[in-house]
Design a protein around this motif. Structure first.
Motif, mmCIF file in Angstrom:
data_model
loop_
_atom_site.group_PDB
_atom_site.id
_atom_site.type_symbol
_atom_site.label_atom_id
_atom_site.label_comp_id
_atom_site.label_asym_id
_atom_site.label_seq_id
_atom_site.Cartn_x
_atom_site.Cartn_y
_atom_site.Cartn_z
ATOM 1 N N THR A 254 104.108 -3.581 45.142
ATOM 2 C CA THR A 254 102.786 -3.457 45.765
ATOM 3 C C THR A 254 102.945 -3.651 47.264
ATOM 4 N N MET A 255 102.517 -2.658 48.023
ATOM 5 C CA MET A 255 102.653 -2.747 49.489
ATOM 6 C C MET A 255 101.367 -3.350 50.053
ATOM 7 N N ALA A 256 101.473 -4.599 50.437
ATOM 8 C CA ALA A 256 100.285 -5.340 50.879
ATOM 9 C C ALA A 256 100.499 -5.926 52.275
ATOM 10 N N GLY A 257 101.276 -5.193 53.089
ATOM 11 C CA GLY A 257 101.586 -5.706 54.424
ATOM 12 C C GLY A 257 100.690 -5.143 55.509
ATOM 13 N N GLY A 258 99.728 -4.296 55.123
ATOM 14 C CA GLY A 258 98.878 -3.643 56.130
ATOM 15 C C GLY A 258 97.890 -4.619 56.758
ATOM 16 N N GLY B 16 94.592 -3.865 57.289
ATOM 17 C CA GLY B 16 93.243 -3.701 56.753
ATOM 18 C C GLY B 16 92.178 -3.722 57.856
ATOM 19 N N THR B 17 92.476 -3.074 58.977
ATOM 20 C CA THR B 17 91.551 -3.156 60.126
ATOM 21 C C THR B 17 90.191 -2.531 59.818
ATOM 22 N N ARG B 18 90.197 -1.439 59.024
ATOM 23 C CA ARG B 18 88.908 -0.772 58.781
ATOM 24 C C ARG B 18 87.967 -1.647 57.957
ATOM 25 N N LEU B 19 88.529 -2.391 57.011
ATOM 26 C CA LEU B 19 87.695 -3.268 56.187
ATOM 27 C C LEU B 19 87.252 -4.475 57.012
ATOM 28 N N SER C 145 108.710 -9.935 53.111
ATOM 29 C CA SER C 145 107.927 -9.624 54.299
ATOM 30 C C SER C 145 108.542 -8.443 55.058
ATOM 31 N N GLN C 146 107.703 -7.552 55.530
ATOM 32 C CA GLN C 146 108.192 -6.386 56.258
ATOM 33 C C GLN C 146 108.309 -6.702 57.754
ATOM 34 N N SER C 147 108.773 -5.742 58.530
ATOM 35 C CA SER C 147 108.946 -5.942 59.975
ATOM 36 C C SER C 147 107.651 -5.617 60.725
ATOM 37 N N ASN D 235 104.833 -2.617 60.680
ATOM 38 C CA ASN D 235 105.224 -1.306 61.214
ATOM 39 C C ASN D 235 105.129 -0.168 60.192
ATOM 40 N N GLY D 236 104.183 -0.283 59.279
ATOM 41 C CA GLY D 236 103.907 0.830 58.378
ATOM 42 C C GLY D 236 104.565 0.679 57.012
ATOM 43 N N ASN D 237 103.944 1.322 56.018
ATOM 44 C CA ASN D 237 104.471 1.122 54.659
ATOM 45 C C ASN D 237 105.796 1.846 54.410
ATOM 46 N N GLY E 273 99.640 0.941 46.977
ATOM 47 C CA GLY E 273 99.009 0.012 47.901
ATOM 48 C C GLY E 273 98.299 -1.080 47.129
ATOM 49 N N VAL E 274 97.515 -1.849 47.868
ATOM 50 C CA VAL E 274 96.901 -3.019 47.262
ATOM 51 C C VAL E 274 95.432 -2.757 46.912
ATOM 52 N N ASP E 275 94.895 -1.603 47.363
ATOM 53 C CA ASP E 275 93.428 -1.506 47.382
ATOM 54 C C ASP E 275 92.798 -0.519 46.410
ATOM 55 N N PHE F 105 95.539 4.761 65.922
ATOM 56 C CA PHE F 105 94.678 4.116 66.913
ATOM 57 C C PHE F 105 93.779 3.141 66.151
ATOM 58 N N LYS F 106 93.931 1.844 66.415
ATOM 59 C CA LYS F 106 93.225 0.853 65.585
ATOM 60 C C LYS F 106 92.501 -0.189 66.426
ATOM 61 N N LYS F 107 91.539 -0.850 65.772
ATOM 62 C CA LYS F 107 90.740 -1.878 66.433
ATOM 63 C C LYS F 107 91.453 -3.228 66.325
ATOM 64 N N ILE G 159 89.602 0.750 48.340
ATOM 65 C CA ILE G 159 88.623 0.122 49.237
ATOM 66 C C ILE G 159 89.204 0.179 50.647
ATOM 67 N N LYS G 160 88.537 0.933 51.518
ATOM 68 C CA LYS G 160 89.057 1.093 52.879
ATOM 69 C C LYS G 160 88.131 0.484 53.931
ATOM 70 N N ASP G 161 86.810 0.656 53.738
ATOM 71 C CA ASP G 161 85.866 0.113 54.731
ATOM 72 C C ASP G 161 84.523 -0.122 54.032
HETATM 73 P P1 UTP Z 1 96.402 1.834 54.882
HETATM 74 O O1 UTP Z 1 97.008 3.021 55.541
HETATM 75 O O2 UTP Z 1 95.139 2.041 54.157
HETATM 76 O O3 UTP Z 1 96.273 0.688 55.953
HETATM 77 O O4 UTP Z 1 97.513 1.235 53.929
HETATM 78 P P2 UTP Z 1 95.609 -0.737 55.861
HETATM 79 O O5 UTP Z 1 96.447 -1.629 56.673
HETATM 80 O O6 UTP Z 1 95.385 -1.200 54.450
HETATM 81 O O7 UTP Z 1 94.190 -0.546 56.508
HETATM 82 P P3 UTP Z 1 93.724 -0.045 57.962
HETATM 83 O O8 UTP Z 1 94.269 1.372 58.125
HETATM 84 O O9 UTP Z 1 94.280 -0.980 58.996
HETATM 85 O O10 UTP Z 1 92.259 -0.093 57.863
HETATM 86 C C1 UTP Z 1 97.749 1.676 52.622
HETATM 87 C C2 UTP Z 1 98.563 0.605 51.911
HETATM 88 O O11 UTP Z 1 99.793 0.403 52.603
HETATM 89 C C3 UTP Z 1 99.952 -0.963 52.923
HETATM 90 C C4 UTP Z 1 98.549 -1.529 52.989
HETATM 91 O O12 UTP Z 1 98.564 -2.931 52.796
HETATM 92 C C5 UTP Z 1 97.853 -0.760 51.884
HETATM 93 O O13 UTP Z 1 98.066 -1.366 50.629
HETATM 94 N N1 UTP Z 1 100.641 -1.104 54.209
HETATM 95 C C6 UTP Z 1 100.184 -0.451 55.307
HETATM 96 C C7 UTP Z 1 101.724 -1.935 54.276
HETATM 97 O O14 UTP Z 1 102.134 -2.553 53.280
HETATM 98 N N2 UTP Z 1 102.327 -2.092 55.488
HETATM 99 C C8 UTP Z 1 101.904 -1.475 56.605
HETATM 100 O O15 UTP Z 1 102.513 -1.671 57.673
HETATM 101 C C9 UTP Z 1 100.809 -0.613 56.514
#
Ligand code: UTP
Length: 411
Positions: free
Chosen positions: A100-104, A106-109, A182-184, A208-210, A238-240, A339-341, A390-392
Motif C-alpha cells: 500500500t503506497m501511503a507516502g503521499g 494528500g494536499t487536495r484532501l 519510508s520513501q525518499s 518524491n512520488g509513488n 494507493g491508500v484511498d 503544482f501543489k498547495k 477519496i481525493k478532495d
Molecule cells: P495521489 O497522486 O492521489 O497523491 O497519490 P496524494 O498525495 O494522495 O494527494 P494529493 O495529490 O497531494 O492531493 C496516489 C497514491 O500514491 C501515494 C498516495 O499516498 C496515494 O495512496 N503516494 C503519492 C505515495 O505513496 N508517495 C508519493 O510520493 C505520492
C-alpha cells in the motif's frame, strides 16, 4: 570549515540564503537541525529538475498502438473459474503480498494526519487503513493464510502512521506480517524558484512520488524479505480507494497465465474527449500516454470484436512479479512536476496557508515502470465495482460519494 559556513556557501551558490533568515533566533537544537538538512539536501539535483521542468518535455510518440485488455464483466463463467483457480493457488501457497503506497501528502484532501487515518463516515467509522485491512483479513480467512502487507510511508507520516496502527492494535492483523517502509523526499520550490521553509528551522520537503516505491523496497531490504518468503506476485495500490479488490485471484490468475510480469486494472474512459491519460503501446512499449496524442478516429476506435482500442484509464491497481520489481528497482524513473498547495513560513516568520497551489513538487510515478517491459496485461473492471477513491471534499472523488459506493458494495 564549520557546518554553518559550509551551509552558507551552498546556499550562496544556489541563491537560497533566505533559508537562514531566522537562524539567529533558533535554539541550538534547531540550528543543528537546519544545518544538517542543508548539508543533506542535493541542491544540484533539485535545481536541475526545476530547470528541466520549465521545458515542456513531451515524450515523442512516434508509434502508438493499442494495448489489449481483458474485460472482467465479459468473461464467461469458465474463464472466471479458470483464472480464479490459478490465482488462488498463488494465494494459498503464500506467494502473494500487498503493497500500500501511503507516502503521499494528500494536499487536495487537506486532512491533518496521514491520509490512511482519514475515516469514512459509516457506522462504525472506519479509517482507510482499516478498510484495506478488512480486505486482507477476509482473504486470510478464506484461504487460511496471512498475506504479508507492506506499507510505504514518508518521513512526514511514518511515525504517525505506525503510532496509529499501534493505537488500533493493528486492527487485529498479525503485526509481524505488517512492515512499514519510508520513501525518499525532495524539497519543494515556489513560483520564484526558491526553496521554502516549513518552520523557521526546517526546509519544506515532501515525498518524491509513488514511483519511488521500488527503490524504497530495495533500500529497506524488502525485496529480499519477499524473496525469502518465496513471494511471486505483489499487488500495488494507493491508500484511498475504498472499494478496490486488493486480493483478486482473477487478476493474479490472468496475469500469471499470460506469461507477463506486470498488469494493471483499468477503467473505461467514458468521455472520449476528456484529457485523461490512457494505456497504449508507445514506441513498442506499454505506457500511459496523454490522449492528446490520439486523433478523433483513434479516440473511438474498436477492434473487430468490438473491443475499444484506446480507452483504458489508470486506477492505480497494479500487479508485479517479484522479478520485475527486482529489475526496476535499479532504474531511474523520470520526474514529473506537480503544482501543489503547501503552507510556508513568510518573510516575517509567520506560517502562511496559501489559498491556491503555490509550490512545485517533483514526483516519479509508478506507471513509468511499464515501459521497461515488452508487454503487460490490462484487466478492465467497472467503476461501481472497484473505483471509489477519496481525493478532495468537493470534486467527484469526495468522501460522501466514496461512502455511498462503499455501502453499495458491502452492505
Ligand atoms: P495521489 O497522486 O492521489 O497523491 O497519490 P496524494 O498525495 O494522495 O494527494 P494529493 O495529490 O497531494 O492531493 C496516489 C497514491 O500514491 C501515494 C498516495 O499516498 C496515494 O495512496 N503516494 C503519492 C505515495 O505513496 N508517495 C508519493 O510520493 C505520492
Amino acid at each position: 570549515m564549520d557546518n554553518f559556513l559550509k551551509a552558507k556557501n551552498i546556499l550562496k551558490k544556489y541563491n537560497q540564503e533566505h533559508l537562514l533568515n531566522f537562524y539567529n533566533e533558533l535554539d541550538d537544537v534547531q540550528k543543528e537541525f537546519l544545518l544538517n538538512q542543508i548539508l543533506r539536501i542535493d541542491f544540484k539535483q533539485i535545481f536541475d529538475l526545476y530547470e528541466a521542468s520549465k521545458i515542456d518535455e513531451v515524450i515523442p510518440c512516434n508509434l502508438i498502438e493499442p494495448l489489449h485488455y481483458f474485460d472482467k464483466t465479459k468473461m464467461t463463467c469458465d474463464e472466471v473459474n479458470m483464472y480464479t483457480q490459478i490465482g488462488e493457488e498463488y494465494i494459498k501457497r503464500c506467494e502473494f503480498a500487498v503493497v500500500t503506497m501511503a507516502g503521499g501528502q494528500g494536499t487536495r484532501l487537506g486532512y491533518k494526519g496521514p491520509k490512511g487515518t482519514f475515516e469514512l463516515d459509516i457506522v462504525p467509522k472506519k479509517s482507510l487503513f482499516e478498510i484495506l485491512c478488512d480486505n486482507l483479513k477476509k482473504a486470510n480467512k478464506k484461504y487460511n493464510v496471512t498475506i504479508p502487507w507492506y506499507i510505504m510511508t514518508s518521513i512526514y507520516n511514518d511515525e504517525s502512521t505506525k503510532q496509529f496502527f499501534k493505537d488500533k492494535n493493528f486492527f487485529g492483523y498479525p503485526k509481524d506480517s505488517i512492515k512499514f517502509f519510508s520513501q525518499s523526499q525532495l524539497p519543494l520550490i515556489d513560483i520564484n524558484g526558491n526553496l521554502i521553509l516549513e518552520e523557521t528551522y526546517k526546509i519544506k520537503e515532501a515525498s518524491n512520488g509513488n514511483g519511488d516505491v521500488f527503490e524504497s523496497l530495495k533500500r529497506h531490504n524488502i525485496i529480499q524479505d519477499m524473496k525469502n518468503k518465496n513471494i511471486k506476485w505483489i499487488f500495488f495500490s494507493g491508500v484511498d480507494n475504498v472499494i478496490l479488490d486488493i486480493v483478486d485471484p482473477v487478476f493474479i490468475g490472468i496475469t500469471a497465465d499470460s506469461n507477463t510480469l506486470i498488469s494493471s486494472k483499468t477503467l473505461l474512459k467514458k468521455d472520449v474527449n476528456a484529457p485523461d491519460w490512457i494505456f497504449a503501446r508507445r514506441n513498442g512499449k506499454p505506457a500511459i500516454i496523454n490522449s492528446s496524442h490520439l486523433n478523433d478516429d483513434m479516440k473511438i476506435a474498436k477492434d473487430e470484436n468490438g473491443y475499444d482500442l484506446y480507452r483504458e484509464i489508470n486506477m492505480l491497481a497494479h500487479l508485479f512479479n517479484i522479478s520485475a520489481i527486482e529489475f526496476i528497482a535499479n532504474r531511474n524513473f523520470p520526474y514529473h512536476r506537480a503544482f501543489k498547495k503547501n503552507t510556508f513560513v513568510n518573510d516575517e516568520g509567520m506560517k502562511q496557508i496559501p489559498e491556491s497551489p503555490n509550490t512545485f513538487k517533483f514526483e516519479t510515478f509508478i506507471f513509468d515502470a511499464f515501459s521497461y517491459f515488452d508487454d503487460m496485461i490490462l484487466l478492465r473492471v467497472k467503476d461501481d465495482d472497484e473505483f471509489a477513491p477519496i481525493k478532495d471534499f468537493n470534486g467527484p472523488h469526495n468522501p460522501e460519494i466514496a461512502k455511498d459506493m462503499y455501502l453499495n458494495k458491502f452492505s
